[in-house]
Design an enzyme around this catalytic site. Sequence first.
Site, short mmCIF file in Angstrom:
data_model
loop_
_atom_site.label_atom_id
_atom_site.label_comp_id
_atom_site.label_asym_id
_atom_site.label_seq_id
_atom_site.Cartn_x
_atom_site.Cartn_y
_atom_site.Cartn_z
N HIS A 53 0.83 -1.20 0.00
CA HIS A 53 0.00 0.00 0.00
C HIS A 53 0.87 1.26 0.00
CE1 HIS A 53 -3.36 2.69 1.06
NE2 HIS A 53 -4.11 1.72 0.55
N PRO A 54 0.54 2.24 -0.84
CA PRO A 54 1.41 3.41 -1.02
C PRO A 54 1.16 4.56 -0.07
CG PRO A 54 -0.34 3.47 -2.63
CD PRO A 54 -0.57 2.23 -1.80
N CYS A 55 0.38 4.37 0.99
CA CYS A 55 -0.01 5.49 1.84
C CYS A 55 1.19 6.15 2.54
CB CYS A 55 -1.04 5.04 2.88
SG CYS A 55 -0.49 3.69 3.94
N ARG A 56 2.30 5.42 2.73
CA ARG A 56 3.46 5.98 3.41
C ARG A 56 4.64 6.25 2.47
NH1 ARG A 56 3.91 5.14 8.77
NH2 ARG A 56 5.58 6.68 8.53
#
Length: 336
Positions: free
Chosen positions: A272-275
């Site tokens: 997941h690219p949220c960070r």
Amino acid sequence: MAIRSAFNAVKSQALGVAESLTPILKESKFRESGVLTPEEFVAAGDHLVHQCPTWAWATGETSKIKPFLPEDKQYLVTKNVPCYKRCRHMEPTEGLEKLLDDDWVDTHHFSPENQAEAVHLTGNAQEKNAKPDPQTVFPAHVDDDEEEAVDLEEYVEGGAYLEDIDPNVAKGKEVAPGGDQDSAKGGNEGLEDTSEGAGGSSEIVTTRTYDLMITYDRYYQTPRLWLYGYDEKRQNLTKTQMFEDISAEHAQQTVTMESHPHLNAPSMASVHPCRHADVMKKILQTVQDGGGEIGVHMYLVVFLKFVQAVIPTIEYDYTRNFSMASSSNRKAEPSP
């Protein structure tokens, strides 16, 4: 686990809607925010393909082409990446360490393998220290010298050696009288099957392989890594099997199963690219504090380095290094 999976599915659908409503980033915010425009993503992808030829651009399904990216550069892919062991094999096990002299630590001192080897070595040492049996070393009756030696020429001329049966000679399949030699063929029928399927043990390492893909996430404005695995027979891995190759602290949290944005394929594991933007921003700041600079074209090279912590046993090419430029006017260039 089921609740988390359901939550991730709902979250993925919500983000899909949000992504479609998110405007395309036009101005570069790489330095201040760690994000990319689609043009910068393509430039970074071109640099990755040039530096690491195992990566290549792909188009995907025609119906899923993103208009903000070139048709022939929708996402990046590298295939058949080896994965020789599971993540659990790399995790330290409590109770196996022993403190040695000078503050050195033997991390696997009390492992079952080492204990078995220690017992074996101790047994050998005891055998070496044991007193030899005089009857074994010096037999009471040795009459080899009293027997008459065989004449070698007579032995060969007599043909007696032809009657001897050598136990080391492989026995072929017997042919019935009047039979054909072709009827005796059976290949390996008389050989012992030592494969795992026959219940024996095999020394062959069963290697999994993965296809890795990098897409551009419109909502987070960063790259996103996808992976799909196969076993040694090129059969699809299950979700549970793929999560064996993902770091335990990231499985079901940072890594989730979702639909690929460019392919009509089964759900894939995705980091997941949220960070991603926050991590890249910190790296940029650290390099800048050291008097260096990372160009936007190096984004994916750096990205593959920090995402490797999530999939430590999948051996893709993340070894490409970059040097820290001493002047703010210079960009970080890949090391040879």
